[in-house]
Scaffold this motif. Structure first.
Motif, PDB file in Angstrom:
ATOM      1  N   VAL A  63       0.909  -1.154  -0.228  1.00 16.70           N
ATOM      2  CA  VAL A  63      -0.151  -0.581  -0.357  1.00 16.70           C
ATOM      3  C   VAL A  63       0.883   1.372  -0.294  1.00 16.70           C
ATOM      4  CG1 VAL A  63      -2.371   0.818   1.254  1.00 16.70           C
ATOM      5  CG2 VAL A  63      -1.726  -1.506   1.439  1.00 16.70           C
ATOM      6  N   PRO A  64       0.932   1.744  -1.166  1.00 13.83           N
ATOM      7  CA  PRO A  64       1.616   2.870  -1.103  1.00 13.83           C
ATOM      8  C   PRO A  64       1.367   4.319  -0.283  1.00 13.83           C
ATOM      9  CG  PRO A  64       1.220   3.092  -3.300  1.00 13.83           C
ATOM     10  CD  PRO A  64       0.509   1.624  -2.221  1.00 13.83           C
ATOM     11  N   VAL A  65       1.834   5.318   1.253  1.00 17.13           N
ATOM     12  CA  VAL A  65       2.016   5.952   1.684  1.00 17.13           C
ATOM     13  C   VAL A  65       1.687   7.519   1.688  1.00 17.13           C
ATOM     14  CG1 VAL A  65       3.012   4.671   3.375  1.00 17.13           C
ATOM     15  CG2 VAL A  65       0.434   6.171   4.033  1.00 17.13           C
ATOM     16  N   SER A  66       1.524   8.106   1.937  1.00 17.48           N
ATOM     17  CA  SER A  66       2.500   9.544   1.993  1.00 17.48           C
ATOM     18  C   SER A  66       2.267   9.650   3.924  1.00 17.48           C
ATOM     19  CB  SER A  66       1.118  10.543   1.495  1.00 17.48           C
ATOM     20  OG  SER A  66       0.276  11.259   2.633  1.00 17.48           O
ATOM     21  N   SER A  67       3.758  10.810   3.481  1.00 20.03           N
ATOM     22  CA  SER A  67       4.208  10.886   4.981  1.00 20.03           C
ATOM     23  C   SER A  67       2.825  11.341   6.350  1.00 20.03           C
ATOM     24  CB  SER A  67       5.213  11.965   5.205  1.00 20.03           C
ATOM     25  OG  SER A  67       6.248  11.435   3.899  1.00 20.03           O
ATOM     26  N   GLU A  68       2.276  12.607   5.444  1.00 21.29           N
ATOM     27  CA  GLU A  68       1.041  12.576   6.110  1.00 21.29           C
ATOM     28  C   GLU A  68       0.076  11.239   6.944  1.00 21.29           C
ATOM     29  OE1 GLU A  68      -2.680  16.447   5.265  1.00 21.29           O
ATOM     30  OE2 GLU A  68      -1.181  16.017   4.075  1.00 21.29           O
ATOM     31  N   GLU A  69       0.059  10.927   5.426  1.00 21.73           N
ATOM     32  CA  GLU A  69      -1.408   9.568   5.350  1.00 21.73           C
ATOM     33  C   GLU A  69      -0.485   8.547   6.891  1.00 21.73           C
ATOM     34  OE1 GLU A  69      -3.793   8.817   1.421  1.00 21.73           O
ATOM     35  OE2 GLU A  69      -1.515   8.166   1.666  1.00 21.73           O
ATOM     36  N   GLY A 128     -17.305  -9.051  -0.255  1.00 25.55           N
ATOM     37  CA  GLY A 128     -16.966  -8.337   1.153  1.00 25.55           C
ATOM     38  C   GLY A 128     -15.561  -7.959   1.121  1.00 25.55           C
ATOM     39  N   VAL A 129     -15.586  -8.411   3.003  1.00 26.21           N
ATOM     40  CA  VAL A 129     -13.894  -7.174   3.033  1.00 26.21           C
ATOM     41  C   VAL A 129     -13.357  -8.396   4.275  1.00 26.21           C
ATOM     42  CG1 VAL A 129     -13.884  -5.477   4.938  1.00 26.21           C
ATOM     43  CG2 VAL A 129     -15.388  -5.469   3.385  1.00 26.21           C
ATOM     44  N   LEU A 130     -12.040  -8.203   3.694  1.00 26.83           N
ATOM     45  CA  LEU A 130     -10.821  -9.230   4.751  1.00 26.83           C
ATOM     46  C   LEU A 130     -10.191  -8.323   5.522  1.00 26.83           C
ATOM     47  CD1 LEU A 130      -9.442 -11.278   1.935  1.00 26.83           C
ATOM     48  CD2 LEU A 130     -10.756 -11.686   3.380  1.00 26.83           C
ATOM     49  N   PRO A 131     -10.435  -8.673   7.039  1.00 27.56           N
ATOM     50  CA  PRO A 131      -9.533  -8.556   7.881  1.00 27.56           C
ATOM     51  C   PRO A 131      -8.493  -8.405   7.317  1.00 27.56           C
ATOM     52  CG  PRO A 131     -10.706 -10.528   8.894  1.00 27.56           C
ATOM     53  CD  PRO A 131     -10.719  -9.852   7.113  1.00 27.56           C
ATOM     54  N   GLY A 132      -7.547  -7.604   8.457  1.00 23.87           N
ATOM     55  CA  GLY A 132      -6.557  -8.089   7.883  1.00 23.87           C
ATOM     56  C   GLY A 132      -5.421  -6.981   9.174  1.00 23.87           C
ATOM     57  N   THR A 133      -3.810  -7.067   8.757  1.00 27.79           N
ATOM     58  CA  THR A 133      -2.712  -6.696   9.343  1.00 27.79           C
ATOM     59  C   THR A 133      -1.925  -5.658   9.264  1.00 27.79           C
ATOM     60  OG1 THR A 133      -3.437  -9.066  11.420  1.00 27.79           O
ATOM     61  CG2 THR A 133      -1.428  -6.908  12.118  1.00 27.79           C
ATOM     62  N   LEU A 134      -1.203  -5.037  10.174  1.00 29.77           N
ATOM     63  CA  LEU A 134      -0.569  -4.107   8.589  1.00 29.77           C
ATOM     64  C   LEU A 134       0.819  -4.479   9.666  1.00 29.77           C
ATOM     65  CD1 LEU A 134       0.257  -1.923   7.633  1.00 29.77           C
ATOM     66  CD2 LEU A 134       0.302   0.276   9.715  1.00 29.77           C
ATOM     67  N   VAL A 135       1.651  -5.279   8.967  1.00 24.77           N
ATOM     68  CA  VAL A 135       2.728  -6.453   9.645  1.00 24.77           C
ATOM     69  C   VAL A 135       4.122  -5.363   9.541  1.00 24.77           C
ATOM     70  CG1 VAL A 135       1.309  -8.311   8.699  1.00 24.77           C
ATOM     71  CG2 VAL A 135       3.133  -7.063   6.983  1.00 24.77           C
ATOM     72  N   ARG A 136       4.019  -4.757   8.520  1.00 24.34           N
ATOM     73  CA  ARG A 136       5.550  -3.214   8.197  1.00 24.34           C
ATOM     74  C   ARG A 136       5.539  -2.958   7.453  1.00 24.34           C
ATOM     75  NH1 ARG A 136       6.361  -8.150   4.960  1.00 24.34           N
ATOM     76  NH2 ARG A 136       7.154  -7.566   3.203  1.00 24.34           N
ATOM     77  N   ALA A 137       6.500  -1.633   7.447  1.00 26.94           N
ATOM     78  CA  ALA A 137       7.063  -0.854   6.792  1.00 26.94           C
ATOM     79  C   ALA A 137       7.953  -0.796   6.406  1.00 26.94           C
ATOM     80  CB  ALA A 137       6.338   0.783   7.117  1.00 26.94           C
ATOM     81  N   SER A 138       7.837   0.211   4.795  1.00 29.58           N
ATOM     82  CA  SER A 138       8.966   0.010   3.709  1.00 29.58           C
ATOM     83  C   SER A 138      10.265   0.500   4.402  1.00 29.58           C
ATOM     84  CB  SER A 138       9.204   0.670   2.543  1.00 29.58           C
ATOM     85  OG  SER A 138       8.674   1.793   2.786  1.00 29.58           O
ATOM     86  N   ALA A 139      11.658   0.409   3.776  1.00 32.79           N
ATOM     87  CA  ALA A 139      12.960   1.008   5.422  1.00 32.79           C
ATOM     88  C   ALA A 139      12.874   2.196   4.401  1.00 32.79           C
ATOM     89  CB  ALA A 139      13.722   0.257   5.203  1.00 32.79           C
ATOM     90  N   ALA A 140      12.686   2.867   3.373  1.00 33.82           N
ATOM     91  CA  ALA A 140      12.948   3.480   2.213  1.00 33.82           C
ATOM     92  C   ALA A 140      11.765   4.476   1.089  1.00 33.82           C
ATOM     93  CB  ALA A 140      14.659   2.988   1.299  1.00 33.82           C
ATOM     94  N   LEU A 141      11.920   5.563   1.141  1.00 34.63           N
ATOM     95  CA  LEU A 141      10.498   6.106  -0.136  1.00 34.63           C
ATOM     96  C   LEU A 141      11.135   5.722  -1.443  1.00 34.63           C
ATOM     97  CD1 LEU A 141       9.973   9.614   1.513  1.00 34.63           C
ATOM     98  CD2 LEU A 141       8.790   7.698   1.823  1.00 34.63           C
ATOM     99  N   LEU A 195       6.945   8.200  -2.249  1.00 38.18           N
ATOM    100  CA  LEU A 195       5.525   7.736  -0.934  1.00 38.18           C
ATOM    101  C   LEU A 195       6.769   6.580   0.052  1.00 38.18           C
ATOM    102  CD1 LEU A 195       2.843   7.756  -3.367  1.00 38.18           C
ATOM    103  CD2 LEU A 195       3.725   9.392  -1.730  1.00 38.18           C
ATOM    104  N   GLY A 196       5.959   6.041   0.594  1.00 37.85           N
ATOM    105  CA  GLY A 196       6.611   5.309   1.253  1.00 37.85           C
ATOM    106  C   GLY A 196       5.253   4.336   1.266  1.00 37.85           C
ATOM    107  N   THR A 197       6.202   2.483   2.141  1.00 39.71           N
ATOM    108  CA  THR A 197       4.795   1.435   1.480  1.00 39.71           C
ATOM    109  C   THR A 197       4.431   1.052   2.541  1.00 39.71           C
ATOM    110  OG1 THR A 197       5.960   1.576  -0.865  1.00 39.71           O
ATOM    111  CG2 THR A 197       4.831  -0.332   0.328  1.00 39.71           C
ATOM    112  N   LEU A 198       3.398   0.099   2.787  1.00 30.88           N
ATOM    113  CA  LEU A 198       3.253  -0.301   3.815  1.00 30.88           C
ATOM    114  C   LEU A 198       2.240  -1.864   3.159  1.00 30.88           C
ATOM    115  CD1 LEU A 198       0.620   1.826   5.920  1.00 30.88           C
ATOM    116  CD2 LEU A 198       2.761   1.237   5.990  1.00 30.88           C
ATOM    117  N   PHE A 199       2.883  -2.677   3.809  1.00 35.40           N
ATOM    118  CA  PHE A 199       2.380  -4.329   3.648  1.00 35.40           C
ATOM    119  C   PHE A 199       1.785  -4.872   4.703  1.00 35.40           C
ATOM    120  CE2 PHE A 199       7.201  -2.907   2.567  1.00 35.40           C
ATOM    121  CZ  PHE A 199       6.478  -3.365   0.962  1.00 35.40           C
ATOM    122  N   VAL A 200       0.175  -5.070   4.149  1.00 34.68           N
ATOM    123  CA  VAL A 200      -1.087  -5.539   4.999  1.00 34.68           C
ATOM    124  C   VAL A 200      -0.627  -6.927   4.465  1.00 34.68           C
ATOM    125  CG1 VAL A 200      -3.418  -5.160   5.100  1.00 34.68           C
ATOM    126  CG2 VAL A 200      -2.161  -3.620   4.975  1.00 34.68           C
TER     127      VAL A 200
END
Length: 386
Positions: free
Chosen positions: A227-233, A255-268, A274-279
């Motif tokens: 998931v790409p994400v900005s610094s403000e987000e 429908g909808v799947l529950p998930g968990t935010l497991v980590r974030a990228s180390a660099a933009l 943009l950074g990246t979140l991994f779900v």
């Protein structure tokens, strides 16, 4: 008459001047507005603006993002032995799912069975030779002890080096047997994990070589959402580890799947910054590699915030308030948006926030403020009407 005018000319001039001054004073008094009407006249000339009085409420933003499903790794299927294909699983086809341990394809094992038999025969021959040498060594020791009881028998006569060589051959044969059995086991290629097949280039009768890829697959458990994400987000989301996430699949039926935010990228990202979140989804089997999904992440709580009309913002973070009957600019921190409302952190809202700024808005502009009901709220005189 002329003589009278000449005699009293100075007095007549004085009377004329006094008369003119008196008339001017009377006119100024008659034209002066009453004190109660002065502010009303000023208000008529002021710009009329509509203001709202915000109320502080708690706010927890829901950050909506878009992501793409990807696999942590794509595994290339490479046989470790060569030979002719004698069987291919019906599941070893692009798009198919396969369970851990299921056979993908089988290479003709005949040559590898023969290799195992050959190593077993070599081991048996070496063991037989070892038995013979040990018997000979025992006989030589008995003879030596009878002839030279006080001397130690030499190693060569006692067959020590010959026995050591045969034992080494046996160990080598055992290793060769294990290698042959390992190669025989590798003639059947099995899935190392629950997987989906991306590519398959095999059919019965083909000959494969060691080290040459014949297909690709990925682990179902390795599917995750980038998931790409900005610094403000990221600031709105707050702490990342373990955050609960709702994953919306493209089809509403899914429908909808529950998930968990497991980590974030180390660099933009160098291109998008943009950074990246991994779900990680709780049920990754419902995801499809490469599909786009919508992700909602509940952000951190903000105890005090204002909900204002989005039109009140003249730029990304700037709006106008009325303060003592005049416009005053404010720079605010926008926390999020809800429909046509902007959510901002609590700030000094003066006498009210201008809901729709006028086109001629400048700092210090005299205005007449009206509330949502259309009644005057405050004017440039700084007073609130009763």
């Amino acid at each position: 008459m002329t003589r009278f005018v000449e005699r009293h000319a100075g007095a007549l001039q004085l009377v004329f001047v006094v008369g003119v001054v008196g008339i001017a004073l009377l006119m100024s008094i008659s034209l002066r507005p009453e004190s109660g009407g002065r502010s009303s006249a000023a208000a008529v000339n002021d710009t009329v603006v509509s203001v709202v009085t915000p109320v502080a409420t708690p706010y927890r933003p829901v950050v909506q993002l878009n992501g793409v499903v990807q696999a942590r790794t794509i595994t290339r299927i490479i046989p470790q032995v060569s030979g002719r294909i004698v069987a291919v699983s019906s599941s070893f086809r692009p798009g198919a799912s396969i369970l851990k341990g299921d056979a993908l394809f089988t290479i003709d094992p005949a040559d590898y069975r023969l290799a195992v038999e050959r190593t077993l025969a070599e081991i048996e021959a070496a063991r037989s030779e070892l038995t013979r040498l040990e018997a000979e060594a025992a006989a030589e020791r008995e003879i030596w002890q009878g002839q030279f009881p006080d001397r130690q028998i030499p190693d060569l006569i006692a067959r020590v080096p010959q026995i050591a060589a045969v034992k080494a051959r046996i160990r080598s044969g055992e290793a060769a047997r294990e290698a042959a059995e390992l190669a025989l086991g590798r003639t059947t290629v099995r899935a190392p994990f629950n997987a989906r097949i991306l590519e398959s280039e095999l059919d019965v009768g083909q000959v494969v070589s060691t080290g040459v890829a014949v297909g690709t697959m990925f682990s179902i458990e390795s599917l995750e959402i980038a998931v790409p994400v900005s610094s403000e987000e990221r600031r709105l989301i707050g702490p990342l580890d373990g955050q609960s996430v709702a994953v919306y699949l493209p089809s509403s039926m899914d429908g909808v799947l529950p998930g968990t935010l497991v980590r974030a990228s180390a660099a933009l990202d160098e291109r998008t910054r943009l950074g990246t979140l991994f779900v990680a989804a709780d049920n990754p089997g419902r995801l499809m590699l490469g599909e786009f999904v919508r992700v909602e992440i509940a952000g951190k709580d903000t105890p005090d915030s204002y909900r204002l009309p989005a039109a009140a913002l003249t730029s990304r973070d700037r709006l106008w308030v009325v303060e003592n009957g005049r416009l005053s600019a404010r720079t605010v921190e926008v926390l999020g948006r809800e429909a046509e409302m902007a959510v901002v952190r609590v700030f000094d809202d003066g006498d009210g926030v201008v809901s729709i700024p006028p086109a001629n808005a400048v700092e210090g502009l005299a205005v007449t403020a009206r509330g949502p009901d259309g009644l005057a709220a405050i004017d440039s005189s700084g007073s609130r009407p009763e």
